[in-house]
Write a protein that holds these residues in place. Structure first.
Motif, mmCIF file in Angstrom:
data_model
loop_
_atom_site.group_PDB
_atom_site.id
_atom_site.type_symbol
_atom_site.label_atom_id
_atom_site.label_comp_id
_atom_site.label_asym_id
_atom_site.label_seq_id
_atom_site.Cartn_x
_atom_site.Cartn_y
_atom_site.Cartn_z
ATOM 1 N N ARG A 226 2.116 3.929 11.076
ATOM 2 C CA ARG A 226 2.364 5.233 10.447
ATOM 3 C C ARG A 226 1.986 6.289 11.471
ATOM 4 O O ARG A 226 0.854 6.284 11.997
ATOM 5 C CB ARG A 226 1.535 5.394 9.174
ATOM 6 C CG ARG A 226 1.688 6.792 8.531
ATOM 7 C CD ARG A 226 0.786 6.912 7.321
ATOM 8 N NE ARG A 226 0.817 8.223 6.689
ATOM 9 C CZ ARG A 226 1.059 8.427 5.401
ATOM 10 N NH1 ARG A 226 1.308 7.412 4.596
ATOM 11 N NH2 ARG A 226 1.038 9.660 4.902
ATOM 12 N N GLN B 217 -3.083 10.716 -2.513
ATOM 13 C CA GLN B 217 -1.732 10.574 -3.056
ATOM 14 C C GLN B 217 -0.716 10.318 -1.927
ATOM 15 O O GLN B 217 0.419 10.774 -1.965
ATOM 16 C CB GLN B 217 -1.305 11.797 -3.878
ATOM 17 C CG GLN B 217 -2.023 11.937 -5.218
ATOM 18 C CD GLN B 217 -3.434 12.474 -5.052
ATOM 19 O OE1 GLN B 217 -3.651 13.512 -4.418
ATOM 20 N NE2 GLN B 217 -4.408 11.777 -5.608
ATOM 21 N N ASN B 218 -1.175 9.588 -0.944
ATOM 22 C CA ASN B 218 -0.364 9.204 0.219
ATOM 23 C C ASN B 218 0.096 10.401 1.041
ATOM 24 O O ASN B 218 1.062 10.309 1.795
ATOM 25 C CB ASN B 218 0.856 8.365 -0.208
ATOM 26 C CG ASN B 218 1.310 7.423 0.885
ATOM 27 O OD1 ASN B 218 0.600 7.189 1.870
ATOM 28 N ND2 ASN B 218 2.501 6.871 0.738
ATOM 29 N N ALA C 292 1.662 2.868 2.588
ATOM 30 C CA ALA C 292 1.148 3.791 3.601
ATOM 31 C C ALA C 292 2.000 3.841 4.862
ATOM 32 O O ALA C 292 1.926 4.816 5.613
ATOM 33 C CB ALA C 292 -0.277 3.391 3.983
ATOM 34 N N ARG D 287 -5.702 1.314 1.354
ATOM 35 C CA ARG D 287 -5.326 1.545 -0.048
ATOM 36 C C ARG D 287 -6.158 2.678 -0.654
ATOM 37 O O ARG D 287 -5.645 3.528 -1.392
ATOM 38 C CB ARG D 287 -5.521 0.258 -0.847
ATOM 39 C CG ARG D 287 -5.040 0.321 -2.292
ATOM 40 C CD ARG D 287 -5.310 -0.985 -3.005
ATOM 41 N NE ARG D 287 -4.515 -2.073 -2.466
ATOM 42 C CZ ARG D 287 -4.967 -3.307 -2.247
ATOM 43 N NH1 ARG D 287 -6.236 -3.606 -2.493
ATOM 44 N NH2 ARG D 287 -4.163 -4.237 -1.775
ATOM 45 N N THR E 126 0.826 -1.209 0.000
ATOM 46 C CA THR E 126 0.000 0.000 0.000
ATOM 47 C C THR E 126 0.859 1.256 0.000
ATOM 48 O O THR E 126 0.401 2.329 -0.413
ATOM 49 C CB THR E 126 -0.925 0.050 1.237
ATOM 50 O OG1 THR E 126 -0.125 0.179 2.421
ATOM 51 C CG2 THR E 126 -1.805 -1.189 1.322
ATOM 52 N N VAL F 108 -4.894 6.013 0.681
ATOM 53 C CA VAL F 108 -3.621 6.354 0.037
ATOM 54 C C VAL F 108 -3.858 6.919 -1.357
ATOM 55 O O VAL F 108 -3.306 7.962 -1.734
ATOM 56 C CB VAL F 108 -2.704 5.111 -0.037
ATOM 57 C CG1 VAL F 108 -1.514 5.372 -0.948
ATOM 58 C CG2 VAL F 108 -2.226 4.719 1.353
ATOM 59 N N GLU F 109 -4.706 6.260 -2.131
ATOM 60 C CA GLU F 109 -4.955 6.712 -3.504
ATOM 61 C C GLU F 109 -5.704 8.036 -3.521
ATOM 62 O O GLU F 109 -5.433 8.904 -4.357
ATOM 63 C CB GLU F 109 -5.729 5.643 -4.273
ATOM 64 C CG GLU F 109 -4.928 4.370 -4.538
ATOM 65 C CD GLU F 109 -5.685 3.381 -5.408
ATOM 66 O OE1 GLU F 109 -6.536 3.832 -6.214
ATOM 67 O OE2 GLU F 109 -5.422 2.170 -5.289
#
Length: 476
Positions: free
Chosen positions: A94, A161-162, A69, A154, A67, A157-158
């Motif tokens: 994270r 754009q993280n 992330a 996921r 991912t 993140v998309e």
């Protein structure tokens, strides 16, 4: 069966609508990830090959790493109380930024044994889609929970754009189906990494395939092996039957003492509690539990009160000669596995003491008893007053198109009490991907793919909501 596809809602923010589109676009990949995990027979019980659980952990870690992330993704083990190493778990982290909360996403990648493969319509570890359901051991409990976490991350993140400030911890356990024996030690070992403001446990049920549920009440559990002995050795049943007490007779008499005439628990010291329940007629229980024609329910009171707020005792296994191998002998010993569900409000330790006292007081014919392999887990009641429940229910309504139902559950997730003990300030949300037809733990376990999509979408929308609010704003 109508599926809520989650049509565009003008009140959603642009980011949330983007998340919705991403989840929809990524569904084939999410189903593929799930089928790949189901193919790994990651049974965590002692009698099974541990290498498959390690293989499953590695596969989950790879999916999380992919991912992009997380600052860290590791596979880790902790010691069991017996001094051995527990099964491998996956931990991804994270750090939060700019005052945003940290969310811990929990699921487990181990599965129950398959049972008799002859009872399956398709091979338990060969994922098979029939209609709107994916069949296979662990397809729902809990590898769909694992993939729902991965897919929601996921999507975040998309969509960003993280570049997001929300803190994330993903903890995928490897031995939940075998009593989470190293869970407490794992929490101690990784206490700093596991700290979070909200804990989402994706290991529960939904009201039905069209209506989400937030589980707010969980029974505890007491499980153990009971061995009943009456003779030093097997003896000819024709020569000694009728005078010598065989272990099967003693075990049957003893086990029968655990229940009253109506099937309700008859152990002094096991207690129930009170709580409101939705309407749930006996006909619905009969359909969902698979009653044979003419079979009626056990116990008394409202059906859901029996399932959520009263104790239950079940004999889940027995070691004795099979019918095919039976000889004309009196059995010297019989072993059984007992599983008891404990009502919220009673400690598992106290419940076990009550059951043990009952068994020893009712042992017939002077039979000797041995109790081993004891596992205890406390019941849990979720505090629904915090902001996490509010945000989760809003995300569920956006993801499913209908309001979530507050439910109890007859099953147990005993490690939640450990999470609450170690992280007392964290708000706990118990969600899930199951439905009444899932048949978790049973042959022909399956995951409804519409529920799977809505669970992913709801969690992704929850992460998107929390990403744009600081802890101070959420607490207002």
């Amino acid at each position: 069966m109508t599926e809520n596809t989650g049509t565009t809602n003008p009140s959603l923010t642009e980011a949330q609508q983007t998340v919705r589109e991403i989840v929809e676009r990524n569904m084939p990949a999410s189903v593929s990830d799930l089928t790949d995990l189901v193919r790994i027979p990651s049974v965590s019980w002692e009698a099974f090959d541990r290498s498959f659980v390690a293989q499953s952990a590695a596969a989950v870690a790879a999916l999380l790493d992919d991912t992009g992330a997380f600052d860290s993704v590791v596979v880790s083990q902790a010691e069991t109380p017996e001094g051995g190493l527990g099964q491998p778990a996956v931990l991804a982290t994270r750090a939060a930024k700019n005052g945003r909360p940290t969310v811990l996403l929990y699921a487990h990648h181990d599965v129950q044994p398959p049972g008799d493969e002859a009872d399956w319509q398709s091979a338990p570890y060969e994922p098979t889609i029939r209609g709107d359901r994916l069949y296979g051991r662990g397809a729902s409990d809990d590898k769909a929970g694992v993939v729902s976490h991965i897919a929601s991350v996921r999507a975040l993140v998309e969509a960003t754009q993280n570049e997001f400030d929300l803190g994330l911890v993903v903890f995928i356990e490897g031995e939940e189906e075998f009593g989470s024996r190293s869970f407490a030690a794992f929490l101690d070992k990784h206490r700093e990494q596991l700290g979070a403001d909200v804990i989402v446990v994706a290991d529960s049920d939904n009201w039905n395939v069209d209506t989400p549920a937030l589980t707010i009440s969980l029974r505890g559990n007491v499980t153990f092996k009971l061995t009943v002995r009456t003779l030093e050795h097997a003896s000819h049943s024709g020569m000694f039957g009728g005078a010598a007490p065989d272990a099967m007779l003693a075990a049957v008499r003893l086990l029968a003492s655990l229940h009253g005439e109506d099937g309700s628990v008859a152990v002094e010291g096991l207690v129930g509690t009170q709580g409101g329940t939705p309407e749930y007629p006996e006909s619905q229980l009969a359909e969902e539990a698979g009653f044979l024609e003419g079979v009626r329910s056990v116990g008394h009171g409202a059906i859901l009160s029996r399932l959520w707020f009263q104790p239950a005792i079940t004999v889940t296994g027995i070691d004795a000669p099979s019918v095919a191998n039976a000889s004309n002998t009196l059995l010297p010993q019989v072993a059984v596995r007992i599983s008891s569900r404990i009502a919220p409000g009673q400690k598992a330790h106290d419940a076990f003491a009550a059951i043990e006292a009952h068994l020893r007081a009712h042992a017939p014919f002077g039979a000797t008893l041995e109790i081993t392999d004891v596992d205890l887990g406390d019941a849990f009641l979720v505090d629904t007053s915090g902001w996490a429940v509010r945000e989760a229910k809003a995300a569920m309504k956006d993801g499913w198109g209908v309001d979530a139902v507050d439910t109890g559950i007859g099953g147990s997730i005993p490690f939640i009490s450990d999470l609450s003990r170690v992280f007392p300030d964290a708000q706990i949300l118990v969600t899930g991907v199951e439905d009444p037809d899932t048949r978790a733990h049973s042959p022909n376990e399956s995951q409804h793919l519409g529920v799977f999509k809505r669970a992913i979408l709801s969690e992704a929308l929850l992460l998107a909501r929390l990403n744009v609010k600081t802890l101070a704003q959420l607490s207002e």
